[in-house]
Each structure stands twice: as structure tokens, then as C-alpha cells.
Design a protein around this motif. Structure first.
Motif: not given
Length: 80
Positions: A12-14, A17-18, A58-68
Motif C-alpha cells: 500500500l505504501e509503495l 508513493e507511485r 513491476g515497481l522496478e525496485i530490488t527486494m532489498a528496497q522492498f524490505f528496507t
């Protein structure tokens, strides 16, 4: 907070933001709408790593960015 709720909150946050909806997210991630609806509306739905990876792609982020996110620092112990 458990992992299911944390993943839901992060999605929801991501999306916020988009400025996209969950339906739009399903389209850009190549996931069915029902898959994302299960994650978003079923409290005990546990998305797979592969599903989270598709969301990240799909959001063009890494998994690390997802979990950070501070969201994941507040998780309950899963093994009780």
C-alpha cells in the motif's frame, strides 16, 4: 504486526508513493488481480517470495528496497 500485514502495508505504501491502484499494480507486475486481492484482503495470506519478486520487478525496485522499511522492524516472532 505479522509478516502478512507488513507485506500488505508495504505494498500500500509503495502504491501510494507511485499514485497507482492495486489493480494497476497487478497489471504492471503480471500478477492476477485475485492474487493481489488475496494478499490485500485475507489476513492470513502469506505471499510467496516469487510473488514479492514480481511486485518488485513491476515497481522496478530490488527486494532489498522492498524490505528496507521500518514496517519490517516491528514484526512479531513467527515461532511461538
Amino acid at each position: 504486526m505479522n509478516i502478512s500485514k507488513a507485506v500488505k502495508q508495504r505494498i500500500l505504501e509503495l502504491c501510494s508513493e507511485r499514485h497507482i491502484t492495486i489493480n494497476k499494480l497487478s497489471t504492471i507486475c503480471g500478477l492476477t488481480q485475485s492474487t493481489l486481492n488475496n494478499i490485500m484482503h485475507r489476513n492470513e495470506s502469506k505471499p510467496t517470495v516469487a510473488t514479492i519478486k514480481k511486485i518488485c520487478d513491476g515497481l522496478e525496485i530490488t527486494m532489498a528496497q522492498f524490505f528496507t522499511s521500518p514496517i519490517f522492524e516491528e514484526l512479531e516472532q513467527e515461532i511461538k
